[in-house]
Design a protein around this motif. Structure first.
Motif, PDB file in Angstrom:
ATOM      1  N   UNK A   3      -8.827  -3.140   5.916  1.00 49.07           N
ATOM      2  CA  UNK A   3      -9.427  -2.638   7.146  1.00 49.07           C
ATOM      3  C   UNK A   3     -10.413  -3.632   7.760  1.00 49.07           C
ATOM      4  N   UNK A  50      -6.310  -0.718   0.799  1.00 47.63           N
ATOM      5  CA  UNK A  50      -6.363  -0.249   2.186  1.00 47.63           C
ATOM      6  C   UNK A  50      -7.737  -0.518   2.793  1.00 47.63           C
ATOM      7  N   UNK A  51      -8.793  -0.167   2.040  1.00 44.88           N
ATOM      8  CA  UNK A  51     -10.155  -0.405   2.530  1.00 44.88           C
ATOM      9  C   UNK A  51     -10.368  -1.887   2.797  1.00 44.88           C
ATOM     10  N   UNK A  71      -4.288   1.802  -4.342  1.00 46.21           N
ATOM     11  CA  UNK A  71      -3.789   1.778  -2.964  1.00 46.21           C
ATOM     12  C   UNK A  71      -4.943   1.876  -1.983  1.00 46.21           C
ATOM     13  N   UNK A  72      -5.880   2.789  -2.255  1.00 41.13           N
ATOM     14  CA  UNK A  72      -6.957   2.995  -1.300  1.00 41.13           C
ATOM     15  C   UNK A  72      -7.912   1.813  -1.311  1.00 41.13           C
ATOM     16  N   UNK A 100       0.841  -1.199   0.000  1.00 40.29           N
ATOM     17  CA  UNK A 100       0.000   0.000   0.000  1.00 40.29           C
ATOM     18  C   UNK A 100       0.877   1.252   0.000  1.00 40.29           C
TER      19      UNK A 100
END
Lengths: 109, 508
Positions: free
Chosen positions: A46, A42-43, A38-39, A9
């Protein structure tokens, strides 16, 4: 695995930010695409990293994978995809109307 | 469960789809459908305002999924107030657009309705990820609208606008992801409960996510230093779109107000009053820099765009005071500044059309056709926009300064707001004298003759309507200020919102 994912990430974000700050539209579009990758990752992370766990209720399951981030990522991917398509078309339009692929329409910067 | 809170979201969406299906039909018919849909939204907003005026908070669970598991729409006084402002503004922007600009490109009315769909949804949603989705909806529609009609400068400004907003969306997702990862929920009421009870080892990350969110909302609101995208984008798009976009920065201000009173408000325990100390100085700096832009602008529309930046500074100064009176002053100032900026954008366009090649450049030009009419309107709208008595801008600033007296930094607030106000008056007076008094003094160059027919009263009706809304704000200042106070009081009682969404047993 956490460290590896975090590194991926970070690399994607760093490259994305670098490219998004370039002066030509093509690297900027690529940078925004990398940022959205990347996001999305990342999500997804999570919801915590799990292997082989069911996302829905199962009497035999020892644990669960969080299904919500997967739904969020799906939404984010769809929106990101549409936005990428739009910004590519806009970049092409800017290239033809401004006569240059510089983000400010300048010939040499 | 009443379906009323869902109607303002559904109506523009259905109207947009209908307009897309009707795209081959006569333009007049499409205009009628579009105007009817906006009138319907005004009616719904008024109905909703009445329904929540007593302090009730209407909660609509989509698909009947109970909060916090499903997405809820929440209509409280603030949401109804914002819906009313948007629909009134949209009516006049649309009326201006139907004078020909909507035919310059394709799908104007579809995009316009989808823009309203995104705006209404953003004001009503009670879920953070849903807020992101509605932001994307309104942004995607705004990308289309801002480029509507085409042109070199418009494309360049549009590209910057799109790229910066895409970066902002990415940041929003990072913030939302962090909050979900730490707290396991995205429902705003549930977030308010969970943030207050966050375990000590997660507090740092929760606060970081709160700051990230603030960055995103500051970008949308064009707060210093994230305002640089705004002047070019607003100055180069078509006039009705610029008028409608007067509300776009206020979406950011709304989101700041909502999130930092509800989730990171005084009750938020370890993350309480997260941005309070930063908001006021940033807002004051934005106000000052925006006004310097107003003074330094070389074109009238650029000047108005900087006025939008300055107005966000004033608005967030009011919200940054943190007190009920400050928020109420901001909420009274919000419709005033939105309508005044929109009227100025429309007027700047009418003036530019009369000046041929000079357009809206702030240089003495030829005497315009109907210059008395245009000059009188410019004088009146400029008085409203710069906050001189007797119009609503003065009332708003007076409320703001009165609220500021109770704040520790009252000296700074008074100094900056008053100096900025003076700068605004000077700049607008200079523009007025350059455009009207000194017209005809310079030799008229080739091609500088008027290129458009003289503006009739019908052509000036939309902006006069916006101005009259401002007059209405002044005449009914008493009851409206009381209503703004009621909104602020409700906002500072976030447990009411939490109880309405999650049921009475949830602890705030």
């Amino acid at each position: 695995m956490e460290a590896l994912i975090a590194l991926i990430i970070a690399t994607l974000t760093g490259s994305g930010v670098y490219l998004a700050l370039r002066a030509r539209t093509f690297p900027v579009v690529l940078g925004l695409t990398l940022l959205s990758y990347a996001v999305n990752l990342f999500l997804f992370v999570m919801g915590r990293l799990t292997v082989g766990e069911p996302p829905v209720i199962d009497a035999a399951a020892a644990g669960y994978a969080d299904p919500l981030p997967q739904a969020l990522v799906l939404t984010a991917i769809v929106i990101g995809f549409a936005m990428t398509a739009f910004v590519i078309v806009l970049a092409l339009k800017a290239r033809s109307e401004l006569g240059s692929d510089h983000v400010d329409g300048r010939e040499e910067a | 469960m009443s379906h009323l809170p869902f109607a303002p979201v559904l109506l523009p969406l259905l109207a947009g789809i209908l307009l897309l299906l009707l795209r081959h039909l006569d333009m007049r018919l499409r205009r009628l459908v579009s105007i009817a849909a906006v009138l319907g939204q005004i009616g719904l907003a008024l109905w909703l305002t009445r329904a929540v005026a007593g302090g009730d908070i209407l909660v609509y669970a989509l698909g009947d999924w109970v909060a916090p598991f499903g997405i809820v729409l929440v209509a409280d006084r603030l949401a109804a107030w914002m819906l009313l402002i948007v629909s009134l503004l949209a009516l006049f922007a649309l009326l201006q657009a139907t004078r020909g600009i909507d035919a310059e490109g394709r799908h104007f009315h579809v995009l316009f309705q989808l823009q309203l769909f995104g705006l209404n949804g953003a004001f009503l949603t009670g879920d953070l990820f849903n807020l992101f989705v509605f932001f994307e909806v309104l942004l995607l529609a705004s990308y289309g609208l801002i480029l509507h009609g085409g042109g070199r400068l418009r494309t360049r400004a549009g590209l910057h606008y799109v790229v910066i907003n895409l970066a902002g969306s990415t940041l929003f997702l990072f913030a939302v992801g962090t909050l979900y990862g730490m707290l396991g929920t995205l429902n705003m009421a549930d977030l308010a409960v969970k943030v207050a009870a966050a375990p000590a080892e997660n507090v740092g990350l929760v606060r970081a996510a709160g700051w990230l969110l603030f960055g995103v909302f500051a970008l949308k609101a064009a707060l210093l230093p994230l305002y640089l995208w705004l002047p070019a984008a607003y100055a180069h798009t078509s006039a009705p779109v610029a008028a409608l976009f007067a509300i776009m920065t206020k979406v950011g201000a709304y989101a700041i107000l909502r999130v930092y009173t509800l989730i990171f408000g005084a009750q938020a325990g370890p993350a309480a009053d997260l941005i309070t100390d930063a908001l006021l100085p940033l807002a004051l700096a934005t106000l000052l820099v925006g006004m310097l832009g107003v003074v330094g602008a070389t074109h009238l529309r650029q000047q108005v765009a900087y006025l939008v930046v300055a107005s966000i500074g004033t608005l967030l100064t009011a919200f940054g005071l943190g007190s009920g009176a400050g928020i109420a002053a901001g909420l009274y100032y919000l419709p005033h500044t939105t309508f005044a900026a929109a009227a100025l954008f429309l007027l700047a366009d009418c003036i530019a059309r009369q000046r041929g090649e000079l357009a809206d450049r702030l240089d003495p030009g030829p005497v315009m056709a109907r210059h008395r009419r245009l000059g009188a309107l410019f004088f009146l709208v400029a008085i409203a926009a710069s906050g001189l008595p007797p119009l609503s801008g003065f009332v708003g600033k007076f409320l703001l300064l009165r609220a500021a007296l109770e704040h520790a930094l009252w000296g700074w607030v008074l100094a900056v707001v008053l100096v900025a106000g003076l700068l605004g008056v000077i700049a607008l007076a200079r523009s007025g004298s350059l455009l009207f008094y000194r017209a005809g003094t310079a030799p008229v160059r080739e091609g500088a003759a008027a290129s458009a027919p003289a503006p009739t009263w019908i052509a000036l009706a939309p902006l006069s309507g916006l101005f009259l809304l401002g007059v209405g704000l002044t005449v009914f200042a008493g009851p409206l200020a009381d209503h703004a106070q009621a909104i602020a009081t409700q906002l500072l009682q976030p447990h009411e919102y939490v109880h309405a969404v999650l049921g009475a047993e949830a602890r705030p």
